[in-house]
Design an enzyme around this catalytic site. Structure first.
Site, short mmCIF file in Angstrom:
data_model
loop_
_atom_site.label_atom_id
_atom_site.label_comp_id
_atom_site.label_asym_id
_atom_site.label_seq_id
_atom_site.Cartn_x
_atom_site.Cartn_y
_atom_site.Cartn_z
N GLY A 109 0.87 0.78 -8.34
CA GLY A 109 1.08 -0.78 -8.09
C GLY A 109 0.26 -1.12 -6.86
N LEU A 110 0.68 -2.58 -6.49
CA LEU A 110 0.13 -3.13 -5.37
C LEU A 110 0.60 -2.61 -4.20
CD1 LEU A 110 -0.74 -6.78 -6.11
CD2 LEU A 110 -2.36 -4.85 -6.03
N HIS A 111 0.25 -1.49 -3.66
CA HIS A 111 1.06 -0.93 -2.36
C HIS A 111 0.22 -1.31 -1.10
CE1 HIS A 111 -2.11 2.48 -1.96
NE2 HIS A 111 -2.24 2.21 -3.10
N ALA A 112 0.55 -0.84 0.02
CA ALA A 112 -0.19 -1.39 1.24
C ALA A 112 -1.46 -1.24 1.20
CB ALA A 112 0.62 -0.74 2.53
N ALA A 149 -3.25 -3.51 -1.44
CA ALA A 149 -2.97 -5.03 -0.93
C ALA A 149 -4.09 -5.37 0.34
CB ALA A 149 -1.66 -5.26 -0.41
#
Lengths: 89, 593
Positions: free
Chosen positions: A14-17, A20
């Site tokens: 997913g949209l992890h650090a 992102a």
């Protein structure tokens, strides 16, 4: 110019650090205002922390809205990054 | 010259507030926080300068991080670098910066304070996120925030590593929220310079089962990070740089303590019934939903006190009705619990720390707090009442109003509650049929007019902490007068007796939810008074139950009669401790002298 498009997040984590951060790097290159939306929550697409708070897992859908002179280019680059699974997996 | 072997061993005595023994390494927490000053800007002209200072600290922090990044690159290659990139990006995050600048501008606080508010804000946001990984990102925000704080206060101090699970935190003072955070960080124990037995930090420490000693006065000056340290939370002792023999002694004590805990847990699920069949209801005092499972496993039959202040604390915006509702529903519908008593907003006093919008009061404990505040801010009060009424559809709900000092306050509060219920009913929103309404008895005037109050409520709940403080005129956080805090003061015992007797004459239940209710040494006294419900820190329940089950009502009454005839607190204390240690030798040795 306003561009709106919805994407599905396809990378496993997913949209992890790190991911992102890549989005922010791209968004920040453009003059256009960029917003990310998920489940009715809208955040600034140039803010890493804000994107993280959307908490997008694999399979979630986000809508990107770009407003401004270079909105189309911004959308294209962001779209490519997401479709590419951010160069991960 | 600074080897471990040469470090001098010494013992510090403070106030033990949460039992248990831990042996570990000291870690001086938030040291810069103690040195960093938080202050308000005197006038608006200082805002620009403050923002400039903040931006300079951002720049300096970025420079440092780039340096670290380069150093790491030389040492470790590519992989770990990205997290530093993330930190740099946080540093440049426009929302992160904007929030802080806005705080400076709108709230007229200095950059340090504003920074801390931003960190708290993100902590809260990330705590709500379900994803464990994302939840962890708040540590990155904190890490960056602390670096900025350090740079604001002049830099130069060494980096603070992340708190390790084996650490014992040493701090000047900790807010209840800090303490709660420790539970999340799995900290082993803590010791602070400030604080007293009934400060909320102490209460939270017990709730989250972290051994703690407070009121040590100068421990932050005498202990350094990485010193070996032992905390004995029952005895209130901190041993610094213990020799091997001392460590052995404490390892034994630790084993003993853990065994005793296990032993008591066996009593947890048994009813609190005396040998002559007098039944006391047992409740747990909680403030976090997360405490419910341990409350059940320690043997609570219900929640006797749900403190709702934590729903408000550390937020800049007031919680919505929905947020309230979700909390209350979890509490009243918790599996294994039969009822829940929700105390309405009791903000004020030492809990009154996070909202700079509210004016500072000279004497907040006696200021505009609790029911007084709610009756002034009716709309705010209604939000909470609506949420409680709605939650009552999901389980047996009792509501109680804190700090009632006269009948008008009670009537006014009840009137508002009735209005709220009428509105909900008109909208067809489900509610429980039988929401009981009660008052906290904690202001001495409420004791005096208890007969009048009893006519209009379903129950009393005696809040001993405040009652003792108000009756004996003690400032609860002033360490110089904590010695006066004496639950066995004859005046206190007479007040309690009066409340219970009047309640029973009026045919209503009388509960006790103060610290006194969970003190094993007082169990027989409270039995003798024929209390209906004892609600306490869940950890205390097994031991209290064990004592109740081995007592009889008639014996307790005799003990009560005896001590009520004594004229001073010290005589009573001596008599009771002598009686209890003879009667229950096993239970009253553990804590030592």
């Amino acid at each position: 110019m306003v561009e709106i498009k919805t994407f599905e997040i396809k990378n496993k984590l997913g949209l992890h650090a790190r991911v992102a951060a890549k989005l922010v790097n791209v968004s920040s290159r453009f003059k256009a205002k960029i917003f990310f939306e998920r489940d009715g929550k809208v955040v600034n697409g140039k803010s890493l922390l804000s994107i993280l708070t959307l908490a997008c897992p694999l399979g979630s859908r986000i809508t990107i809205r770009a407003e401004g002179i270079d909105a189309r280019d911004a959308m294209e680059d962001l779209g490519k990054l997401i479709e590419d699974k951010f160069g991960e997996d | 010259m600074d080897t471990d072997a040469e470090k001098k061993s010494f013992v510090l005595k403070g106030i033990g507030v949460s039992p248990g023994i831990v042996i570990g390494k000291a870690y001086l927490y938030d040291r810069f926080d103690a040195q960093v000053s938080f202050y308000r800007l005197r006038d608006k002209n200082l805002v620009a300068k403050e923002i400039k200072r903040f931006r300079a600290a951002l720049k300096e922090s970025e420079k440092q991080l780039l340096e670290v990044k380069n150093r790491l690159f030389e040492l470790a290659g590519r992989e770990p670098l990205y997290i530093i990139d993330v930190h740099i990006m946080i540093l440049k995050d426009r929302m992160f910066i904007n929030h802080t600048v806005q705080y400076i501008r709108n709230m007229l606080v200095n950059a340090e304070w504003a920074m801390k508010m931003t960190i708290d804000r993100y902590r809260e946001i990330f705590e709500k996120v379900e994803d464990e990984y994302l939840k962890g990102r708040v540590s990155d925000v904190r890490y960056v925030g602390q670096r900025i704080l350090r740079n604001l206060s002049g830099g130069k101090k060494e980096d603070i590593p992340k708190i390790d699970g084996k650490d014992i935190i040493i701090a000047v003072d900790l807010s209840p929220a800090d303490t709660a955070q420790m539970m999340i960080n799995k900290v082993q124990g803590f010791a602070t310079d400030m604080g007293g037995k009934t400060s909320h930090t102490a209460i939270v420490a017990r709730a989250v089962e972290i051994p703690a000693v407070v009121g040590l006065e100068s421990i932050t000056k005498r202990v350094r990070t990485n010193d070996n340290i032992i905390i004995d939370g029952a005895a209130g002792l901190v041993v610094v740089n213990p020799d091997p023999e001392m460590i052995k002694v404490y390892e034994d004590k630790q084993r003993h303590f853990e065994k005793a805990q296990e032993n008591y847990l066996r009593y947890a699920r048994l009813p609190a019934l005396t040998e002559d069949n007098y039944k006391v209801e047992i409740g747990g005092n909680i403030e976090f939903i997360e405490e419910i499972p341990s409350t059940v496993s320690h043997g609570a039959e219900g929640i006797g006190l749900y403190r709702t202040e934590f729903i408000y604390i550390n937020k800049e915006q007031l919680p919505t009705e929905e947020e309230h509702f979700l909390h209350y529903r979890s509490v009243v519908s918790a599996e294994g619990l039969q009822w829940a008593t929700i105390r309405t907003f009791d903000l004020g006093g030492d809990k009154f720390f996070s909202d700079p919008k509210l004016a500072k009061e000279m004497n907040p404990q006696m200021g505009l707090r609790a029911i007084r505040f709610c009756l002034k801010e009716v709309e705010l009060f209604k939000v909470q009442l609506r949420a409680i009424a709605r939650a009552s559809a999901f389980g047996k709900t009792r509501i109680m109003f804190p700090m009632i000092s006269g009948i008008e306050e009670l009537r006014e509060a009840k009137k508002i509650f009735c209005e709220v219920k009428r509105d909900l009913r008109a909208k067809g929103i489900p509610m429980g049929e039988d929401i009981e309404v009660g008052v906290m008895i904690e202001v001495p005037s409420a004791v005096v007019i208890a007969d009048e109050l009893a006519k209009e409520v379903d129950f009393f709940s005696i809040g001993t902490n405040d009652l003792i403080q108000y009756a004996l005129a003690i400032d609860r956080i002033n360490e110089r007068v904590t010695y006066l805090y004496e639950p066995l003061h004859p005046a206190v015992l007479r007040l309690i007796k009066q409340v219970i007797d009047i309640g029973h004459r009026a045919g209503i239940r009388v509960a006790m939810c103060g610290e006194m209710a969970g003190e094993p040494a007082y169990v027989m006294i409270l039995l003798g008074l024929e209390i209906d419900e004892l609600s306490m820190n869940p950890l205390a329940i097994p031991k209290v139950k064990k004592i109740i089950r081995a007592s009889t009502l008639s014996e307790s009454k005799k003990l009560l009669e005896k001590i009520m005839a004594l004229s001073s607190a010290s005589e009573i204390r001596e008599y009771v401790s002598d009686y209890m240690s003879k009667r229950f030798p096993e239970e009253f040795q553990l804590n030592g002298p």
